[in-house]
Design a protein around this motif. Structure first.
Motif, PDB file in Angstrom:
ATOM      1  N   GLN A 225       0.860  -1.277   0.113  1.00  0.00           N
ATOM      2  CA  GLN A 225      -0.165   0.054   0.069  1.00  0.00           C
ATOM      3  C   GLN A 225       0.794   1.332   0.063  1.00  0.00           C
ATOM      4  O   GLN A 225       0.467   2.427  -0.418  1.00  0.00           O
ATOM      5  CB  GLN A 225      -0.811  -0.040   1.399  1.00  0.00           C
ATOM      6  N   ARG A 226       2.077   1.212   0.730  1.00  0.00           N
ATOM      7  CA  ARG A 226       2.939   2.337   0.474  1.00  0.00           C
ATOM      8  C   ARG A 226       4.123   2.342  -0.395  1.00  0.00           C
ATOM      9  O   ARG A 226       5.101   3.067  -0.113  1.00  0.00           O
ATOM     10  CB  ARG A 226       3.358   2.454   1.985  1.00  0.00           C
ATOM     11  N   THR A 227       4.075   1.724  -1.411  1.00  0.00           N
ATOM     12  CA  THR A 227       5.049   1.606  -2.564  1.00  0.00           C
ATOM     13  C   THR A 227       5.579   2.971  -3.131  1.00  0.00           C
ATOM     14  O   THR A 227       6.620   3.279  -3.140  1.00  0.00           O
ATOM     15  CB  THR A 227       4.633   0.481  -3.492  1.00  0.00           C
ATOM     16  N   VAL A 228       4.401   3.907  -3.159  1.00  0.00           N
ATOM     17  CA  VAL A 228       4.982   5.297  -3.763  1.00  0.00           C
ATOM     18  C   VAL A 228       5.452   5.952  -2.703  1.00  0.00           C
ATOM     19  O   VAL A 228       6.423   6.793  -3.073  1.00  0.00           O
ATOM     20  CB  VAL A 228       3.596   5.848  -4.156  1.00  0.00           C
ATOM     21  N   GLU A 229       5.210   5.896  -1.359  1.00  0.00           N
ATOM     22  CA  GLU A 229       5.793   6.653  -0.316  1.00  0.00           C
ATOM     23  C   GLU A 229       7.399   6.289  -0.208  1.00  0.00           C
ATOM     24  O   GLU A 229       8.272   6.658  -0.011  1.00  0.00           O
ATOM     25  CB  GLU A 229       5.214   6.383   0.890  1.00  0.00           C
ATOM     26  N   LEU A 230       7.182   4.582  -0.240  1.00  0.00           N
ATOM     27  CA  LEU A 230       8.722   4.118  -0.196  1.00  0.00           C
ATOM     28  C   LEU A 230       9.688   4.425  -1.178  1.00  0.00           C
ATOM     29  O   LEU A 230      10.724   4.738  -1.055  1.00  0.00           O
ATOM     30  CB  LEU A 230       8.429   2.625  -0.295  1.00  0.00           C
ATOM     31  N   ARG A 231       9.054   4.510  -2.482  1.00  0.00           N
ATOM     32  CA  ARG A 231      10.128   4.999  -3.665  1.00  0.00           C
ATOM     33  C   ARG A 231      10.496   6.504  -3.605  1.00  0.00           C
ATOM     34  O   ARG A 231      11.642   6.490  -3.918  1.00  0.00           O
ATOM     35  CB  ARG A 231       9.258   4.761  -5.201  1.00  0.00           C
ATOM     36  N   SER A 232       9.428   7.271  -3.136  1.00  0.00           N
ATOM     37  CA  SER A 232       9.972   8.747  -2.953  1.00  0.00           C
ATOM     38  C   SER A 232      11.047   9.039  -1.764  1.00  0.00           C
ATOM     39  O   SER A 232      11.732   9.673  -2.028  1.00  0.00           O
ATOM     40  CB  SER A 232       8.431   9.414  -2.652  1.00  0.00           C
ATOM     41  N   TYR A 233      10.796   8.195  -0.729  1.00  0.00           N
ATOM     42  CA  TYR A 233      11.722   8.243   0.372  1.00  0.00           C
ATOM     43  C   TYR A 233      12.980   7.642   0.053  1.00  0.00           C
ATOM     44  O   TYR A 233      13.978   8.612   0.057  1.00  0.00           O
ATOM     45  CB  TYR A 233      11.276   7.239   1.469  1.00  0.00           C
ATOM     46  N   LEU A 234      13.142   6.663  -0.584  1.00  0.00           N
ATOM     47  CA  LEU A 234      14.556   6.175  -0.964  1.00  0.00           C
ATOM     48  C   LEU A 234      15.236   7.035  -2.274  1.00  0.00           C
ATOM     49  O   LEU A 234      16.340   7.264  -1.994  1.00  0.00           O
ATOM     50  CB  LEU A 234      14.230   4.690  -1.618  1.00  0.00           C
ATOM     51  N   ARG A 235      14.349   7.661  -3.012  1.00  0.00           N
ATOM     52  CA  ARG A 235      14.884   8.853  -4.073  1.00  0.00           C
ATOM     53  C   ARG A 235      15.402   9.905  -3.169  1.00  0.00           C
ATOM     54  O   ARG A 235      16.415  10.420  -3.479  1.00  0.00           O
ATOM     55  CB  ARG A 235      13.844   9.211  -4.917  1.00  0.00           C
ATOM     56  N   ARG A 236      14.662  10.252  -2.258  1.00  0.00           N
ATOM     57  CA  ARG A 236      15.352  11.536  -1.361  1.00  0.00           C
ATOM     58  C   ARG A 236      16.429  10.982  -0.554  1.00  0.00           C
ATOM     59  O   ARG A 236      17.262  11.939  -0.350  1.00  0.00           O
ATOM     60  CB  ARG A 236      14.062  12.016  -0.522  1.00  0.00           C
ATOM     61  N   TYR A 237      16.422   9.797  -0.062  1.00  0.00           N
ATOM     62  CA  TYR A 237      17.624   9.414   0.859  1.00  0.00           C
ATOM     63  C   TYR A 237      18.690   9.315  -0.114  1.00  0.00           C
ATOM     64  O   TYR A 237      20.019   9.871   0.329  1.00  0.00           O
ATOM     65  CB  TYR A 237      17.323   7.880   1.315  1.00  0.00           C
ATOM     66  N   PHE A 238      18.967   8.823  -1.215  1.00  0.00           N
ATOM     67  CA  PHE A 238      20.202   8.471  -1.952  1.00  0.00           C
ATOM     68  C   PHE A 238      20.652   9.865  -2.580  1.00  0.00           C
ATOM     69  O   PHE A 238      21.639  10.257  -2.814  1.00  0.00           O
ATOM     70  CB  PHE A 238      19.837   7.550  -2.996  1.00  0.00           C
ATOM     71  N   ASN A 239      19.546  11.002  -2.758  1.00  0.00           N
ATOM     72  CA  ASN A 239      19.741  12.171  -3.129  1.00  0.00           C
ATOM     73  C   ASN A 239      20.573  13.006  -2.150  1.00  0.00           C
ATOM     74  O   ASN A 239      21.218  13.940  -2.812  1.00  0.00           O
ATOM     75  CB  ASN A 239      18.423  12.882  -3.544  1.00  0.00           C
ATOM     76  N   GLY A 240      20.353  12.673  -0.999  1.00  0.00           N
ATOM     77  CA  GLY A 240      21.060  13.549   0.275  1.00  0.00           C
ATOM     78  C   GLY A 240      22.690  12.781   0.394  1.00  0.00           C
ATOM     79  O   GLY A 240      23.246  13.359   1.170  1.00  0.00           O
ATOM     80  N   LYS A 241      22.982  11.679  -0.476  1.00  0.00           N
ATOM     81  CA  LYS A 241      24.321  11.088  -0.245  1.00  0.00           C
ATOM     82  C   LYS A 241      25.215  11.484  -1.023  1.00  0.00           C
ATOM     83  O   LYS A 241      24.922  11.820  -2.311  1.00  0.00           O
ATOM     84  CB  LYS A 241      24.098   9.671  -0.060  1.00  0.00           C
ATOM     85  N   THR A 242      26.586  11.446  -0.942  1.00  0.00           N
ATOM     86  CA  THR A 242      27.585  11.692  -1.886  1.00  0.00           C
ATOM     87  C   THR A 242      27.744  10.211  -2.770  1.00  0.00           C
ATOM     88  O   THR A 242      27.448   9.222  -2.005  1.00  0.00           O
ATOM     89  CB  THR A 242      28.712  12.135  -1.289  1.00  0.00           C
ATOM     90  N   ALA A 243      28.565  10.409  -3.985  1.00  0.00           N
ATOM     91  CA  ALA A 243      28.751   9.214  -4.560  1.00  0.00           C
ATOM     92  C   ALA A 243      29.837   8.262  -3.690  1.00  0.00           C
ATOM     93  O   ALA A 243      29.737   6.952  -3.752  1.00  0.00           O
ATOM     94  CB  ALA A 243      29.361   9.362  -5.716  1.00  0.00           C
TER      95      ALA A 243
END
Length: 184
Positions: free
Chosen positions: A122-140
């Motif tokens: 049920q929360r797949t969209v929220e999970l994908r969004s959270y993971l996108r933001r999480y990795f966007n805040g990290k360095t390579a």
């Protein structure tokens, strides 16, 4: 002459002095006496030891239990069901210039836990969004480091449990794919 009978002048002393008991009766009473003494000594020794141990136990510091990871409590690791339908998530890193990150993540939850499976779906969209933001805040470099992979998995697991899931918990996170593409 009746007086003569009482005096027994003949030297027959058989009826004058009582005979001493001997034989089996005396041996039995002697053995019983020593058995009772030995049993009493054992009881005294046991009582002294118990009292001493209780006193010594109060004065010594308590032994604390060594915490164990829940996966090793039963002697073997717990088997999880895995949710793998999040798909590949692609985003950029916080570097300048940004690198491209492509990850495919599996979420582990308690075996046969239908409530967790349903909530993740049920929360797949929220999970994908959270993971996108999480990795966007990290360095390579943070994402690429093999030594940092366990901490990334723990951060993702804790973030999903704290911020997205409400009535259930995931137990593990694994990377099925983790690519960092640096633009030159």
């Amino acid at each position: 002459m009746a007086d003569d009978d009482d005096m027994n002048l003949d030297g027959d002393s058989s009826s004058a002095a009582p005979e001493k008991k001997g034989g089996l009766g005396g041996l039995l009473s002697g053995v019983l006496k020593w058995i009772i003494i030995a049993v009493a000594a054992v009881i005294v020794i046991v009582v002294v030891v118990i009292v001493t141990m209780k006193i010594a136990g109060k004065n010594s510091s308590q032994v604390t239990a060594i915490p164990q990871s829940e996966e090793y409590v039963s002697g073997q690791r717990e088997v999880y069901d895995w949710y793998t339908s999040l798909g590949v998530i692609q985003t950029t890193t916080s570097d300048d210039p940004p690198a491209t990150v492509r990850v495919d993540i599996a979420l582990g939850y308690k075996k046969d836990d239908k409530a967790t499976s349903t909530e993740i779906t049920q929360r797949t969209v929220e999970l994908r969004s959270y993971l996108r933001r999480y990795f966007n805040g990290k360095t390579a470099a943070e994402i690429r480091s093999a030594n940092n992979e366990d901490s990334l998995q723990n951060e993702i697991k804790n973030g999903i449990n704290d911020k997205i899931l409400s009535s259930s918990r995931i137990r593990d996170v694994r990377f099925l794919q983790k690519d960092v593409i640096v633009q030159n």
